[in-house]
Scaffold this motif. Sequence first.
Motif, PDB file in Angstrom:
ATOM      1  N   LEU A  46     -20.553   1.297 -19.613  1.00 55.78           N
ATOM      2  CA  LEU A  46     -19.503   1.363 -18.598  1.00 55.78           C
ATOM      3  C   LEU A  46     -18.670   0.074 -18.592  1.00 55.78           C
ATOM      4  O   LEU A  46     -17.436   0.114 -18.487  1.00 55.78           O
ATOM      5  N   ALA A  47     -19.346  -1.059 -18.731  1.00 56.81           N
ATOM      6  CA  ALA A  47     -18.642  -2.352 -18.758  1.00 56.81           C
ATOM      7  C   ALA A  47     -17.734  -2.462 -19.985  1.00 56.81           C
ATOM      8  O   ALA A  47     -16.634  -3.006 -19.912  1.00 56.81           O
ATOM      9  N   SER A  49     -16.312   0.107 -21.567  1.00 54.29           N
ATOM     10  CA  SER A  49     -15.179   1.021 -21.390  1.00 54.29           C
ATOM     11  C   SER A  49     -14.127   0.448 -20.444  1.00 54.29           C
ATOM     12  O   SER A  49     -12.942   0.775 -20.553  1.00 54.29           O
ATOM     13  N   ARG A  50     -14.557  -0.429 -19.530  1.00 50.68           N
ATOM     14  CA  ARG A  50     -13.619  -1.033 -18.574  1.00 50.68           C
ATOM     15  C   ARG A  50     -13.081  -2.383 -19.053  1.00 50.68           C
ATOM     16  O   ARG A  50     -12.281  -3.010 -18.353  1.00 50.68           O
ATOM     17  N   TYR A  52     -14.811  -5.124 -19.340  1.00 52.57           N
ATOM     18  CA  TYR A  52     -15.479  -6.249 -18.682  1.00 52.57           C
ATOM     19  C   TYR A  52     -16.337  -7.043 -19.670  1.00 52.57           C
ATOM     20  O   TYR A  52     -16.539  -8.253 -19.499  1.00 52.57           O
ATOM     21  N   GLN A  86     -17.160  -7.618 -10.431  1.00 51.01           N
ATOM     22  CA  GLN A  86     -17.226  -6.664 -11.539  1.00 51.01           C
ATOM     23  C   GLN A  86     -18.566  -5.916 -11.530  1.00 51.01           C
ATOM     24  O   GLN A  86     -18.608  -4.698 -11.753  1.00 51.01           O
ATOM     25  N   ASP A  89     -18.621  -3.329  -8.819  1.00 53.21           N
ATOM     26  CA  ASP A  89     -17.778  -2.194  -9.220  1.00 53.21           C
ATOM     27  C   ASP A  89     -18.525  -1.284 -10.198  1.00 53.21           C
ATOM     28  O   ASP A  89     -18.502  -0.061 -10.073  1.00 53.21           O
ATOM     29  N   LEU A  90     -19.216  -1.894 -11.161  1.00 53.64           N
ATOM     30  CA  LEU A  90     -19.955  -1.113 -12.157  1.00 53.64           C
ATOM     31  C   LEU A  90     -21.116  -0.350 -11.523  1.00 53.64           C
ATOM     32  O   LEU A  90     -21.339   0.823 -11.827  1.00 53.64           O
ATOM     33  N   SER A  93     -19.788   2.577  -9.471  1.00 58.28           N
ATOM     34  CA  SER A  93     -19.301   3.636 -10.360  1.00 58.28           C
ATOM     35  C   SER A  93     -20.467   4.368 -11.021  1.00 58.28           C
ATOM     36  O   SER A  93     -20.428   5.584 -11.196  1.00 58.28           O
ATOM     37  N   GLN A  94     -21.506   3.625 -11.362  1.00 57.32           N
ATOM     38  CA  GLN A  94     -22.671   4.230 -12.009  1.00 57.32           C
ATOM     39  C   GLN A  94     -23.380   5.195 -11.055  1.00 57.32           C
ATOM     40  O   GLN A  94     -23.780   6.297 -11.443  1.00 57.32           O
TER      41      GLN A  94
END
Length: 309
Positions: A46-47, A49-50, A52, A86, A89-90, A93-94
């Motif tokens: 996820l990090a 893809s964003r 980060y 960050q 946020d991750l 979202s997860q």
Amino acid sequence: MTRTPAANPNPIFFGQYLLQAGIITEAQLQEALALQERHNQLLGELALSRGYLSEDQIQETTREQKLLDLPFGVIALRKNFLTPKQLDDLLFSQIVATTHIGEALVELGHLTASDLGRLLNAYNLHAEDRQRKIEAGLRSLPQSSVIVAGIEALHRTFLRFAHSPTTIAGLNKPPLTDLSWTFLVWLETIDGTWVAMATSLSERNALKIAAKLAVSEADVHCDLRCQGRNRLFFTIVKRYFVHLLNKQGIQVAQAGMRKGDIDASPRLSSTLPPEGRQDVRVQLVSPVGPIEARFFLSGWKQPVADAEP
């Protein structure tokens, strides 16, 4: 209308509960598990893809995670790869994006939403009852705190590095068949007591471990490369086991890991002879398949410290 399954004495995951009751097929369960894995992104994925984290930062964090009992996000934060904002946020979202197996079955059309709610209620009642029985059984085992530490070491390693939760399916039941891969973790304490844990896996579990810890595509084939990935996995199990015993105040003088059962090691066979050891068999299950952990203990004093009052 989908029927409610009769109570089953075996502690299993929700998908396997539905499978054993004949509500879904093996193909439908595997399809739902694949959908669940696609939806449930790891924090590092996820990090990335964003934007980060870079791939190099993810690899560095993952390498360090294999040495420490810390979540991926905590390590990335400590290394200043992520900011607190960050990471929050991750994690949010997860959680929002997480797909449970029942939701995957509904999304694929194998269950209706109303059936899912009713079946989950029945499963949870059954799960609470079996959990009470398992806990009572664990308390009755010789040196239950040591055995629980070994089971927890397996659970943490499977969950973190194979992304497969485990649960106890039985205590001192007849041995499982078709478990062709065995790895032995052994420990000696400063008091001269010994414990060895021989963990047997199905080939499906061994392949899943190899795939999750793979460095290259060749690692996922169950030959010497696959064995190497599984050896790394059980080296991590050993570290968790030592850590959990240390938290109980049990100081470990030496520890080791090898492929094979206790009989494959002349040294351990003589140190833990059948006539002078306690022998406990614990059967577990993961979404991938069965696992068996056999504990051999020698020199431990009775009574057990955490026995039921």
